[in-house]
Design a protein around this motif. Structure first.
Motif, PDB file in Angstrom:
ATOM      1  N   GLY A  93       1.554   8.446   2.289  1.00 44.90           N
ATOM      2  CA  GLY A  93       2.342   7.350   1.796  1.00 44.90           C
ATOM      3  C   GLY A  93       3.621   7.337   2.568  1.00 44.90           C
ATOM      4  O   GLY A  93       4.217   6.099   2.958  1.00 44.90           O
ATOM      5  N   TYR A  94       4.487   8.127   3.179  1.00 43.28           N
ATOM      6  CA  TYR A  94       5.424   8.285   4.371  1.00 43.28           C
ATOM      7  C   TYR A  94       5.039   7.382   5.411  1.00 43.28           C
ATOM      8  O   TYR A  94       5.906   6.641   6.014  1.00 43.28           O
ATOM      9  CB  TYR A  94       6.189   9.549   4.377  1.00 43.28           C
ATOM     10  CG  TYR A  94       6.809  10.232   3.318  1.00 43.28           C
ATOM     11  CD1 TYR A  94       7.930   9.157   3.030  1.00 43.28           C
ATOM     12  CD2 TYR A  94       6.685  11.111   2.460  1.00 43.28           C
ATOM     13  CE1 TYR A  94       8.802   9.828   2.066  1.00 43.28           C
ATOM     14  CE2 TYR A  94       7.573  11.431   1.451  1.00 43.28           C
ATOM     15  CZ  TYR A  94       8.672  11.055   1.338  1.00 43.28           C
ATOM     16  OH  TYR A  94       9.483  11.449   0.079  1.00 43.28           O
ATOM     17  N   ALA A  95       4.007   8.149   5.877  1.00 40.26           N
ATOM     18  CA  ALA A  95       3.327   7.155   7.183  1.00 40.26           C
ATOM     19  C   ALA A  95       3.405   5.778   6.833  1.00 40.26           C
ATOM     20  O   ALA A  95       3.850   5.034   7.863  1.00 40.26           O
ATOM     21  CB  ALA A  95       2.048   7.991   7.722  1.00 40.26           C
ATOM     22  N   LEU A  96       2.733   5.474   6.106  1.00 41.84           N
ATOM     23  CA  LEU A  96       2.629   4.038   5.601  1.00 41.84           C
ATOM     24  C   LEU A  96       3.948   3.373   5.496  1.00 41.84           C
ATOM     25  O   LEU A  96       4.096   2.074   6.086  1.00 41.84           O
ATOM     26  CB  LEU A  96       1.682   3.784   4.493  1.00 41.84           C
ATOM     27  CG  LEU A  96       0.303   4.129   4.532  1.00 41.84           C
ATOM     28  CD1 LEU A  96      -0.391   3.869   3.288  1.00 41.84           C
ATOM     29  CD2 LEU A  96      -0.580   3.103   5.362  1.00 41.84           C
ATOM     30  N   MET A  97       4.720   3.961   5.217  1.00 38.82           N
ATOM     31  CA  MET A  97       6.061   3.478   4.594  1.00 38.82           C
ATOM     32  C   MET A  97       6.793   3.255   6.016  1.00 38.82           C
ATOM     33  O   MET A  97       7.443   2.306   6.243  1.00 38.82           O
ATOM     34  CB  MET A  97       7.114   4.053   3.847  1.00 38.82           C
ATOM     35  CG  MET A  97       8.414   3.750   3.526  1.00 38.82           C
ATOM     36  SD  MET A  97       8.199   2.026   2.457  1.00 38.82           S
ATOM     37  CE  MET A  97       7.749   2.570   0.968  1.00 38.82           C
ATOM     38  N   VAL A 106       1.004  -1.351   0.066  1.00 41.18           N
ATOM     39  CA  VAL A 106      -0.066  -0.052   0.022  1.00 41.18           C
ATOM     40  C   VAL A 106       0.960   1.321  -0.039  1.00 41.18           C
ATOM     41  O   VAL A 106       0.561   2.224  -0.685  1.00 41.18           O
ATOM     42  CB  VAL A 106      -0.963  -0.031   1.311  1.00 41.18           C
ATOM     43  CG1 VAL A 106      -1.691   1.443   1.272  1.00 41.18           C
ATOM     44  CG2 VAL A 106      -1.670  -1.322   1.067  1.00 41.18           C
ATOM     45  N   ALA A 107       1.878   1.284   0.762  1.00 37.90           N
ATOM     46  CA  ALA A 107       2.743   2.475   1.027  1.00 37.90           C
ATOM     47  C   ALA A 107       3.432   2.775  -0.553  1.00 37.90           C
ATOM     48  O   ALA A 107       3.658   3.902  -1.089  1.00 37.90           O
ATOM     49  CB  ALA A 107       4.012   2.224   1.957  1.00 37.90           C
ATOM     50  N   ILE A 108       4.142   1.719  -0.912  1.00 37.62           N
ATOM     51  CA  ILE A 108       4.762   1.770  -2.377  1.00 37.62           C
ATOM     52  C   ILE A 108       3.662   2.274  -3.559  1.00 37.62           C
ATOM     53  O   ILE A 108       4.147   3.098  -4.102  1.00 37.62           O
ATOM     54  CB  ILE A 108       5.449   0.515  -2.831  1.00 37.62           C
ATOM     55  CG1 ILE A 108       6.606   0.367  -1.998  1.00 37.62           C
ATOM     56  CG2 ILE A 108       5.736   0.417  -4.391  1.00 37.62           C
ATOM     57  CD1 ILE A 108       6.941  -1.190  -2.078  1.00 37.62           C
ATOM     58  N   THR A 109       2.575   1.883  -3.542  1.00 38.61           N
ATOM     59  CA  THR A 109       1.431   2.082  -4.615  1.00 38.61           C
ATOM     60  C   THR A 109       0.893   3.482  -4.197  1.00 38.61           C
ATOM     61  O   THR A 109       1.411   4.491  -5.232  1.00 38.61           O
ATOM     62  CB  THR A 109       0.181   1.389  -4.164  1.00 38.61           C
ATOM     63  OG1 THR A 109       0.572  -0.102  -4.619  1.00 38.61           O
ATOM     64  CG2 THR A 109      -1.051   1.738  -5.177  1.00 38.61           C
ATOM     65  N   VAL A 110       0.971   4.119  -3.000  1.00 39.97           N
ATOM     66  CA  VAL A 110       0.547   5.496  -2.640  1.00 39.97           C
ATOM     67  C   VAL A 110       1.828   6.502  -3.392  1.00 39.97           C
ATOM     68  O   VAL A 110       1.498   7.500  -3.884  1.00 39.97           O
ATOM     69  CB  VAL A 110       0.308   5.725  -1.249  1.00 39.97           C
ATOM     70  CG1 VAL A 110       0.018   7.236  -0.944  1.00 39.97           C
ATOM     71  CG2 VAL A 110      -1.034   5.179  -0.884  1.00 39.97           C
TER      72      VAL A 110
END
Length: 225
Positions: free
Chosen positions: A195-199, A179-183
């Motif tokens: 995106g950074y928070a998910l990463m 999900v992080a990479i997709t965003v």
């Protein structure tokens, strides 16, 4: 009829070997073949805006409609390929269970395909987002995959592969990574913080899952000889 002839006729015929090119394995192979396509979209043609800043409402005014459209198209194509690869990852496991066509080849190739696609995406994101968060994320995630793969191979040699089977945290880690990479591949300014928070969450889960595997393997690692 001679004795040798009788023995030959009584020997059962060898079982038919199933082809490794079944539907689940073909989906896995297709996922690997998507990687060069993914990289080609990221860097060719150069006119499509390599290294463009995150897309925001004022980018059109800064770089012009043509450059904005090209950059947007590149990111949409990259994201689509990555999502398609993630879908095939789910489908090959689903069909392997449904059709009961699991194989040693598939068990080897499936995690390899996943790791290669994630590594390719992370390397591209590091170039597009050259900051400490992306650099640490790429180093931690790729290093963890190498370390855990080596650990699993070693444990398999000891006949203890079930001790380092995929855990719930490992599956959660993979979900957050995808999900992080997709965003981040979309490269939209409004989604960048998410995106950074998910990463960051993916990195934490990556380290957590690695500690789980190391803890399970530690009794065997500390044995001498």
């Amino acid at each position: 009829m001679t004795e040798s002839t009788q023995l030959q006729t009584q020997q059962p015929s060898p079982p038919d070997e199933k082809s490794i090119f079944n539907l689940p394995n073909n989906l896995t192979i297709a996922r690997i073949l998507m990687i060069p396509l993914f990289v080609a979209i990221a860097y060719w043609p150069p006119a499509m805006g390599i290294g463009m800043p995150a897309i925001s409402d004022n980018v059109i005014a800064k770089v012009g409609m043509s450059e904005f459209s090209n950059s947007l198209l590149r990111h949409l194509l990259l994201t689509s390929v990555f999502i398609l690869a993630a879908i095939t990852d789910w489908l090959d496991g689903y069909f392997a269970r449904k059709l009961n066509v699991t194989s040693a080849f598939g068990r080897f190739l499936d995690p390899v395909a996943d790791k290669l696609m994630v590594a390719a995406a992370l390397i591209i994101l590091v170039q597009w987002h050259p900051n400490i968060i992306m650099a640490i994320a790429a180093i931690v995630i790729i290093s963890r995959e190498i370390a855990v793969s080596a650990l699993r191979e070693w444990m398999a040699e000891l006949g203890k592969s079930t001790s380092v089977a995929v855990s719930y945290v490992g599956k959660l880690k993979t979900t957050f990574q995808m999900v992080a990479i997709t965003v981040l591949l979309l490269n939209w300014e409004s989604l960048e913080t998410i995106g950074y928070a998910l990463m960051v969450a993916a990195v934490v889960l990556t380290l957590w899952s690695m500690m789980i595997y190391l803890k399970a393997a530690w009794p065997y690692l500390k044995q001498s000889g």
